[in-house]
Design a protein around this motif. Structure first.
Motif, PDB file in Angstrom:
ATOM      1  N   GLY A  11     -11.888  -3.087   3.107  1.00 31.54           N
ATOM      2  CA  GLY A  11     -11.419  -4.469   3.108  1.00 31.54           C
ATOM      3  C   GLY A  11     -11.043  -4.917   4.508  1.00 31.54           C
ATOM      4  N   ALA A  12     -10.356  -4.028   5.232  1.00 33.39           N
ATOM      5  CA  ALA A  12      -9.909  -4.367   6.588  1.00 33.39           C
ATOM      6  C   ALA A  12     -11.098  -4.581   7.523  1.00 33.39           C
ATOM      7  CB  ALA A  12      -9.005  -3.265   7.129  1.00 33.39           C
ATOM      8  N   GLY A  23      -1.132 -15.963  10.051  1.00 31.92           N
ATOM      9  CA  GLY A  23      -2.257 -15.357   9.349  1.00 31.92           C
ATOM     10  C   GLY A  23      -2.497 -13.931   9.811  1.00 31.92           C
ATOM     11  N   THR A  24      -2.413 -13.717  11.130  1.00 35.92           N
ATOM     12  CA  THR A  24      -2.620 -12.366  11.663  1.00 35.92           C
ATOM     13  C   THR A  24      -1.567 -11.405  11.125  1.00 35.92           C
ATOM     14  OG1 THR A  24      -3.308 -13.453  13.702  1.00 35.92           O
ATOM     15  CG2 THR A  24      -3.076 -11.076  13.772  1.00 35.92           C
ATOM     16  N   LEU A  25      -0.315 -11.879  11.112  1.00 37.23           N
ATOM     17  CA  LEU A  25       0.767 -11.040  10.575  1.00 37.23           C
ATOM     18  C   LEU A  25       0.434 -10.618   9.151  1.00 37.23           C
ATOM     19  CD1 LEU A  25       4.018 -12.831  11.767  1.00 37.23           C
ATOM     20  CD2 LEU A  25       3.339 -10.483  12.255  1.00 37.23           C
ATOM     21  N   ASN A  26      -0.023 -11.580   8.362  1.00 34.71           N
ATOM     22  CA  ASN A  26      -0.361 -11.302   6.973  1.00 34.71           C
ATOM     23  C   ASN A  26      -1.467 -10.241   6.887  1.00 34.71           C
ATOM     24  OD1 ASN A  26      -1.265 -13.470   4.126  1.00 34.71           O
ATOM     25  ND2 ASN A  26      -0.928 -11.286   4.256  1.00 34.71           N
ATOM     26  N   VAL A  27      -2.519 -10.420   7.677  1.00 32.90           N
ATOM     27  CA  VAL A  27      -3.663  -9.517   7.609  1.00 32.90           C
ATOM     28  C   VAL A  27      -3.294  -8.122   8.119  1.00 32.90           C
ATOM     29  CG1 VAL A  27      -5.937  -9.005   8.557  1.00 32.90           C
ATOM     30  CG2 VAL A  27      -5.404 -11.311   7.810  1.00 32.90           C
ATOM     31  N   VAL A  28      -2.815  -8.068   9.349  1.00 34.85           N
ATOM     32  CA  VAL A  28      -2.560  -6.768   9.973  1.00 34.85           C
ATOM     33  C   VAL A  28      -1.440  -6.021   9.243  1.00 34.85           C
ATOM     34  CG1 VAL A  28      -1.867  -5.596  12.083  1.00 34.85           C
ATOM     35  CG2 VAL A  28      -3.387  -7.564  12.206  1.00 34.85           C
ATOM     36  N   GLY A  29      -0.307  -6.719   9.069  1.00 34.75           N
ATOM     37  CA  GLY A  29       0.805  -6.090   8.366  1.00 34.75           C
ATOM     38  C   GLY A  29       0.387  -5.640   6.978  1.00 34.75           C
ATOM     39  N   GLY A  30      -0.339  -6.490   6.284  1.00 30.68           N
ATOM     40  CA  GLY A  30      -0.761  -6.180   4.914  1.00 30.68           C
ATOM     41  C   GLY A  30      -1.606  -4.932   4.839  1.00 30.68           C
ATOM     42  N   PHE A  31      -2.639  -4.852   5.678  1.00 28.87           N
ATOM     43  CA  PHE A  31      -3.530  -3.684   5.621  1.00 28.87           C
ATOM     44  C   PHE A  31      -2.811  -2.420   6.076  1.00 28.87           C
ATOM     45  CE2 PHE A  31      -7.203  -6.725   5.609  1.00 28.87           C
ATOM     46  CZ  PHE A  31      -7.766  -6.269   4.425  1.00 28.87           C
ATOM     47  N   ILE A  71      -0.364 -11.242  19.533  1.00 30.85           N
ATOM     48  CA  ILE A  71       1.058 -11.112  19.161  1.00 30.85           C
ATOM     49  C   ILE A  71       1.181 -10.697  17.696  1.00 30.85           C
ATOM     50  CG2 ILE A  71       3.259 -12.331  18.934  1.00 30.85           C
ATOM     51  CD1 ILE A  71       2.309 -14.215  21.160  1.00 30.85           C
ATOM     52  N   GLY A  72       0.412 -11.390  16.845  1.00 33.20           N
ATOM     53  CA  GLY A  72       0.476 -11.097  15.412  1.00 33.20           C
ATOM     54  C   GLY A  72       0.121  -9.645  15.115  1.00 33.20           C
ATOM     55  N   THR A  73      -0.910  -9.144  15.804  1.00 30.44           N
ATOM     56  CA  THR A  73      -1.341  -7.761  15.555  1.00 30.44           C
ATOM     57  C   THR A  73      -0.251  -6.779  15.943  1.00 30.44           C
ATOM     58  OG1 THR A  73      -3.603  -8.423  16.023  1.00 30.44           O
ATOM     59  CG2 THR A  73      -3.154  -6.066  15.995  1.00 30.44           C
ATOM     60  N   ILE A  74       0.302  -6.989  17.129  1.00 34.40           N
ATOM     61  CA  ILE A  74       1.321  -6.035  17.589  1.00 34.40           C
ATOM     62  C   ILE A  74       2.547  -6.075  16.676  1.00 34.40           C
ATOM     63  CG2 ILE A  74       2.902  -5.484  19.482  1.00 34.40           C
ATOM     64  CD1 ILE A  74       0.707  -6.582  21.395  1.00 34.40           C
ATOM     65  N   VAL A  75       3.050  -7.301  16.433  1.00 34.85           N
ATOM     66  CA  VAL A  75       4.258  -7.407  15.610  1.00 34.85           C
ATOM     67  C   VAL A  75       3.997  -6.887  14.192  1.00 34.85           C
ATOM     68  CG1 VAL A  75       5.928  -9.007  14.600  1.00 34.85           C
ATOM     69  CG2 VAL A  75       5.160  -9.332  16.947  1.00 34.85           C
ATOM     70  N   GLY A  76       2.877  -7.321  13.601  1.00 33.85           N
ATOM     71  CA  GLY A  76       2.552  -6.898  12.237  1.00 33.85           C
ATOM     72  C   GLY A  76       2.405  -5.392  12.145  1.00 33.85           C
ATOM     73  N   ASN A 105      -2.493  -8.622  -1.162  1.00 33.32           N
ATOM     74  CA  ASN A 105      -1.705  -9.426  -0.227  1.00 33.32           C
ATOM     75  C   ASN A 105      -2.407  -9.512   1.129  1.00 33.32           C
ATOM     76  OD1 ASN A 105       0.668 -10.704   0.890  1.00 33.32           O
ATOM     77  ND2 ASN A 105       1.176  -8.715   1.755  1.00 33.32           N
ATOM     78  N   ALA A 106      -2.946  -8.363   1.575  1.00 40.69           N
ATOM     79  CA  ALA A 106      -3.658  -8.366   2.851  1.00 40.69           C
ATOM     80  C   ALA A 106      -4.918  -9.219   2.753  1.00 40.69           C
ATOM     81  CB  ALA A 106      -4.006  -6.943   3.258  1.00 40.69           C
TER      82      ALA A 106
END
Lengths: 101, 466
Positions: free
Chosen positions: B37-38, A80-88, B70-75, A45-46
């Protein structure tokens, strides 16, 4: 018909690439123990978060006058960032628990 | 020059994805694999932002960094804070985000194409845009429904009359619409209409599917998003998107099939549903005869304390009641008294394959105490007590004995071979499959009613007094 054949011919490298990648994907999953299925799904998913590269690419080429495109592009990069960061991160949390005591 | 370095970044990204996924297939290397992967992803993203030939206005950079920030922090926060039982819905949510991202890219690219007068888009490009839009959007709206279902906000499957036929018609219409756009080129209004139709199809696709089948659906939608990303890669001739996307597409599809196999149901059965409906439920209960016994906490404490071997069968009910810690306490206590304790993990225990292991590991249960179905089944003959906590369908002997049962053929944990079976349940309600459990009428089986956490806590306290 000819158009389709042309398409295949023009993109033949791409088609090889796709076919081989499919086999790599199957091979990679092949012999995974059940316990790792959830983390693996989460990890996969990530990885499809790589779509963010496309979103950034769109943003870099967008016309600054086009407000709608700017907004949509911004949203795309954000999602996209949410998907990547949250996923990993969530995958890491799952796998953290499997470490040997 | 810049372009060549970027290609190398993408090559590194692609390789790390493959190596990372491969390493995630082994418990020892899994965490490192995820990290690799990251790292690859970060390289690909940074490369894309900085190794760029055009002049880019600072506004754009500001927006990109803002969105990523924003995406990084929220995620990060969401992923760190979520409870482990809530994980599947979170994965579903993140998956939906990816799908939406792919869909938005298609919309922007399409409008870009409509405005660019100098170049005529090739058929391949339009196909990639339409496919990315449809698949990404279906994945998005489907994932959101899956999220709501797992969340409990939409627990009951909603079935419109003749939904199978309806869904198939909508799917064909959607594909035809997409094909029409490819052939004619379409216009912006039609594109938004296509977008809306894809959202509706994603909802229709997911809404009739029951809660127990959600993991399969999430896994399938996961591979959809992979495909959508791959179409993006096709559009931009971007190899890292292609590799990542296809890898997830094929791996996700295989994973979906593996999950279905563990439940012994074909994928079509999950999607078109034959489960938990009204018809199958009615006659399954008819053959049950005999009575149900229940057991008090003091009797159970004595029984377990003087056993040689106890096998615990955890189900999702255990996790819902947040009883993982107390079950671990019970395990330690019994071990202290010289009882051998193991956990029997059914492949589909929990909400996803492997989910139960993650939940137990969270409360410090040792990895080697969790035994998979094929290994534990022969051991039940020598087991004195099987304690089933919050599991139901995975121990239902009807799967072996009753061909009319909807779960017939599903591999189960053969707990009925043990000397004593104790089932902890809150009430007599049926499991996810919505069918009665023959196990409860087994003369060797006793029910230990109560909320898993409370019941087990009193059990632990009782054993301590012995």
């Amino acid at each position: 018909m000819e158009e389709i054949l042309n398409l295949v011919s023009v993109h033949r490298e791409m088609i090889y690439f796709v076919a081989l990648s499919i086999f790599v994907g199957i091979e990679v999953i092949g012999s995974v123990p059940t316990v790792l299925h959830t983390p693996l799904m989460s990890g996969a998913n990530a990885i499809h978060g790589v779509v963010i590269v496309g979103a950034i690419y769109v943003m870099l080429n967008v016309d600054t006058e086009n407000i709608l495109a700017l907004i949509l592009g911004f949203l795309a990069v954000l999602l996209g960032t949410l998907n990547v960061v949250g996923g990993f991160v969530v995958t890491d949390r799952m796998l953290e628990m499997f470490k040997k005591k | 020059m810049k372009h060549n370095i970027l290609e190398i970044c993408y090559l590194i990204g692609s390789i790390t994805f493959i190596v990372g996924l491969k390493m995630m297939g082994n418990a020892k290397t899994a965490r490192k694999g995820n990290l690799i992967g990251a790292v690859g992803m970060t390289i690909a993203i940074i490369g894309t932002i900085f190794l760029h030939d055009n002049e880019v206005s600072p506004i754009i950079y500001g927006l990109i960094f803002g969105a990523i920030g924003i995406g990084t922090i929220v995620g990060w926060m969401t992923a760190k804070k979520v409870q482990m039982t809530k994980m599947p819905e979170l994965v579903s949510m993140f998956n939906g985000m990816g799908g939406a991202c792919a869909a938005l890219i298609s919309i922007i690219e399409y409008s870009h194409m409509q405005h660019a007068l100098d170049s005529v888009p090739s058929m391949g490009e339009i196909t990639a845009i339409m496919a990315g839009l449809i698949i990404g959007t279906v994945s998005f709206s489907g994932s959101i429904i899956a999220y709501l279902k797992l969340n409990g906000a939409m627990a009951k499957p909603i079935r419109l009359p003749k939904y199978n036929i309806l869904n198939t018609i909508v799917m064909i219409a959607l594909l035809a619409f997409g094909a029409y756009m490819v052939v004619t080129g379409g216009n912006m209004t039609l594109l938004y209409l296509l977008f809306a139709s894809a959202i509706i199809y994603g909802i229709l696709f997911t809404i009739p599917i029951g809660g127990a089948d959600m993991p399969v659906v999430i896994s399938l939608l996961n591979s959809f998003t992979g495909l959508a990303a791959a179409f993006g890669g096709f559009l931009y001739d971007n190899k890292v998107m292609l590799t990542g996307g296809i890898l997830v597409g094929s791996a996700g599809t295989l994973l979906t099939l593996i999950m279905c196999k563990a439940m012994n149901r074909p994928l079509s059965n999950v999607i078109f549903g034959a489960f938990g409906g009204g018809a199958a439920t009615a006659d399954a209960g008819a053959e049950t005869n005999g009575s149900i016994k229940d057991i008090g906490v003091s009797d159970l404490a004595i029984l377990m304390n003087y056993s040689k071997k106890v096998v615990i069968v955890p189900g999702y009910g255990l996790a819902v009641a947040q009883a993982q810690h107390v079950i671990h306490e019970l395990e330690l206590l019994l071990e202290e008294r010289g009882v051998e304790v193991k956990y029997a993990i059914h492949p589909v225990a929990g909400r996803m394959p492997g989910h139960m292991n993650v939940l137990l590991a969270e409360s410090n249960v040792s990895y080697d105490k969790m035994v998979e179905m094929d290994e534990i089944n022969p051991e039940f003959d020598q087991t004195d007590v099987v304690l089933v906590v919050g599991a139901n369908d995975v121990v239902n002997p009807a799967a072996k004995s009753d061909p009319s049962s909807p779960i017939f053929g599903m591999p189960i944990l053969e707990v009925d071979r043990a000397k004593n079976i104790i089932v902890n349940k809150r009430s007599m309600s049926a499991g996810y499959a919505g069918i009665d459990n023959l196990l409860f009428y087994d003369p060797k089986c006793s029910m230990f009613f109560g909320d898993a956490k409370k019941a087990l806590t009193t059990l632990v306290a009782e054993i301590k007094t012995l």
